[in-house]
Design a protein around this motif. Structure first.
Motif, short mmCIF file in Angstrom:
data_model
loop_
_atom_site.label_atom_id
_atom_site.label_comp_id
_atom_site.label_asym_id
_atom_site.label_seq_id
_atom_site.Cartn_x
_atom_site.Cartn_y
_atom_site.Cartn_z
N TRP A 96 40.40 63.98 83.92
CA TRP A 96 39.47 64.78 83.11
C TRP A 96 38.25 65.19 83.93
O TRP A 96 37.87 66.36 83.96
N VAL A 97 37.66 64.21 84.63
CA VAL A 97 36.50 64.52 85.45
C VAL A 97 36.87 65.52 86.53
O VAL A 97 36.16 66.51 86.77
N PHE A 106 39.06 58.65 72.71
CA PHE A 106 40.30 58.92 73.40
C PHE A 106 40.76 60.35 73.11
O PHE A 106 41.09 61.12 74.01
N LYS A 107 40.70 60.68 71.85
CA LYS A 107 41.11 62.02 71.46
C LYS A 107 40.22 63.08 72.08
O LYS A 107 40.68 64.14 72.49
N TYR A 108 38.96 62.76 72.14
CA TYR A 108 38.03 63.71 72.77
C TYR A 108 38.40 63.96 74.22
O TYR A 108 38.42 65.11 74.68
N LEU A 109 38.72 62.88 74.94
CA LEU A 109 39.08 63.03 76.36
C LEU A 109 40.28 63.96 76.51
O LEU A 109 40.27 64.88 77.32
N LEU A 157 42.60 69.10 78.00
CA LEU A 157 43.54 70.20 77.75
C LEU A 157 42.82 71.53 77.65
O LEU A 157 43.29 72.55 78.15
N ARG A 158 41.65 71.50 77.02
CA ARG A 158 40.91 72.75 76.85
C ARG A 158 40.39 73.27 78.20
O ARG A 158 40.39 74.47 78.47
N ALA A 159 39.96 72.33 79.06
CA ALA A 159 39.49 72.75 80.38
C ALA A 159 40.62 73.42 81.14
O ALA A 159 40.42 74.45 81.80
N THR A 201 41.29 72.17 68.38
CA THR A 201 40.17 73.06 68.12
C THR A 201 38.93 72.28 67.69
O THR A 201 37.93 72.87 67.32
N GLY A 202 39.02 70.98 67.76
CA GLY A 202 37.89 70.15 67.34
C GLY A 202 36.70 70.32 68.26
O GLY A 202 36.72 71.07 69.22
N SER A 203 35.66 69.57 67.94
CA SER A 203 34.42 69.69 68.68
C SER A 203 34.61 69.29 70.14
O SER A 203 35.33 68.35 70.46
N LEU A 204 33.94 70.02 71.03
CA LEU A 204 34.00 69.68 72.45
C LEU A 204 32.80 68.85 72.86
O LEU A 204 32.60 68.59 74.04
N GLU A 205 32.00 68.47 71.88
CA GLU A 205 30.91 67.53 72.17
C GLU A 205 31.50 66.13 72.15
O GLU A 205 32.28 65.80 71.27
N PRO A 206 31.12 65.31 73.13
CA PRO A 206 31.63 63.95 73.08
C PRO A 206 31.19 63.24 71.80
O PRO A 206 30.05 63.40 71.38
#
Lengths: 217, 221
Positions: B31-32, B88-91, B96-98, A160-165
């Motif tokens: 991801w892309v 990495f975590k952001y990717l 997953l959210r997409a 649920t964290g931020s979706l901003e890079p």
């Protein structure tokens, strides 16, 4: 006399309006009930129209009746779609709120004050001025569980964290509301109102989402 | 295609890429692609996500070990590792959210056939099934249960309009070619086929691009 479908149309308009709102407007219990009632009435009418024919209905011979039946059937299905659209729009909205970590009290549009950090609010929440129907409250609770279960598979990644890079590891934040003391790997920080800190983003993401902190810069 | 792909072409001995790096590339590509494709793509095979999860765990442990150290050198390394970790975590999160967003929007569609279900990971399948059940229950308790039984389904096809909504497979995507190939696309007025070269970028319908992507001759951008 109101036309068939008028009520359904109203529901869809409510749904459309909901899409652009920040909060969730009150659930239209009466309207939903009337539309469902209309469907039942139509169904009864269809049954009574068909009754004299006893399974030997010939549309070509009875064109007027056939037309009525068709219109009735279409109206029922249309009403159903309207109801589905209305509820789906609302559940989408509710899911969004669950993802962003609001709790039930926030959802019901009560005090804006943040309650406990967890999204469960105890089963005893039956506030009459809630803008959610009881079914929707159930739904939120169950969806919260479902989401928690899915997130449980990805414990290291806060889904649920931020979706901003992420750009910077550390950010400046200002404290908007007293949040007590938090532990970071550089020691404890005491978050008192109006103070300012340079902290690791990962440590405070939840607090930003909950409105305790404001990101600067 | 990134700098490593180019380097490898110049010097083939360089192709000993460590597994971690491969994984990161695969993840970035997935991801892309997932973010630009209008429909849900296959869950990556070959335990990619198990490895990625292990890597993330390892790095977190590493960070914890290094935290106690006050040496400025370690401290700098720590910041580099943490930044990388956050990215990495952001990717993973974004990926997953997409996917979840797509699954939520067309849950009944993706659950309808085995072929489509195979695109979901086990966890996603469990999530989608449960979510759909929740929704159906919610509809039932809110209004559907008072309907005549014949109208209680969620997949009517009366009047030639299916209730199950499908993703738009005709929407436009950008692709980059990874090998010289013929690309044929259907237009509004005429259909065309052109010869394109490697690293050309083309915009076309997803349904036309799909075979190229699946055969590995192009990637989404």
């Amino acid at each position: 006399m109101p036309m068939y479908g008028d009520l359904g149309n109203k529901l869809v308009q409510h749904a459309k309006r909901t899409q652009n709102l920040q909060h969730l407007p009150a659930y239209q219990t009466e309207l939903v009930r009337s539309v469902a009632r209309e469907v039942r009435d139509l169904d009864r009418e269809v049954a009574s129209l068909l009754e004299p024919f006893q399974d030997s209905f010939d549309p070509a011979a009875e064109q007027a009746t056939a037309c009525t039946l068709l219109v009735n059937h279409m109206s029922m299905r249309r009403n159903k779609r309207c109801l589905l659209a209305y509820h789906r729009t609302r559940t989408d909205k509710l899911e969004e709120l669950v993802w962003s970590g609001s709790d039930l009290l926030d959802l019901a549009g009560q005090q804006a004050g943040p309650g406990a950090a967890n999204s469960m609010n105890g089963p005893g929440d039956s506030n009459s001025s809630s803008s959610l129907s009881p079914q929707e409250e159930d739904y939120v609770r169950q969806y919260g569980d479902l989401l928690a279960a899915y997130k449980g598979h990805w414990t290291d990644i806060d889904l649920t964290g931020s979706l901003e890079p992420p750009r910077d590891l550390f950010i400046d934040v200002r404290v908007l509301k007293d949040a007590g003391e938090i532990q970071t790997e550089y020691g404890a920080i005491n978050l008192t109102k109006n103070s300012q800190f340079y902290v690791r983003q990962g440590d405070v993401e939840r607090l930003i989402a909950q409105g305790y902190l404001q990101k600067l810069g | 295609m990134d700098i490593d792909d180019i380097l490898r072409e110049v010097d083939p001995t360089l192709h000993e890429v460590p597994q971690e790096k491969r994984d990161l590339q695969d993840l970035t590509r997935a991801w892309v692609a997932e973010r630009s494709a209008p429909e849900l793509l296959n869950w990556p095979s070959g335990e990619l996500f198990e490895r990625i999860n292990d890597n993330i765990k390892r790095q977190i442990e590493r960070v914890e070990e290094m935290t106690g150290d006050m040496d400025p050198k370690t401290n700098f390394a720590l910041i580099v590792i943490q930044t990388e970790l956050e990215r990495f975590k952001y990717l993973v999160r974004s990926y997953l959210r997409a996917r979840l967003a797509k699954i939520d929007r067309h849950a009944l569609h993706y659950l309808s056939t085995d072929e489509l279900r195979a695109r979901l990971s086990d966890m996603e399948l469990a999530y989608a099934t449960r979510h759909q059940a929740l929704l159906h229950n919610h509809y039932l308790s809110s209004f559907l249960s008072s309907f005549p039984p014949a109208l209680q389904n969620l997949n009517d096809t009366a009047g030639n309009i299916a209730m199950v909504d499908l993703p738009d497979l005709e929407s436009a995507v950008f692709i980059r070619l990874l090998a010289d190939s013929m690309v044929s696309g259907r237009g509004v007025d005429t259909d065309n086929t052109f010869e394109f070269q490697e690293s050309d970028i083309v915009i076309l319908r997803w349904s036309d691009a799909k075979p190229l992507i699946e055969s590995g001759r192009a990637e989404l951008v």
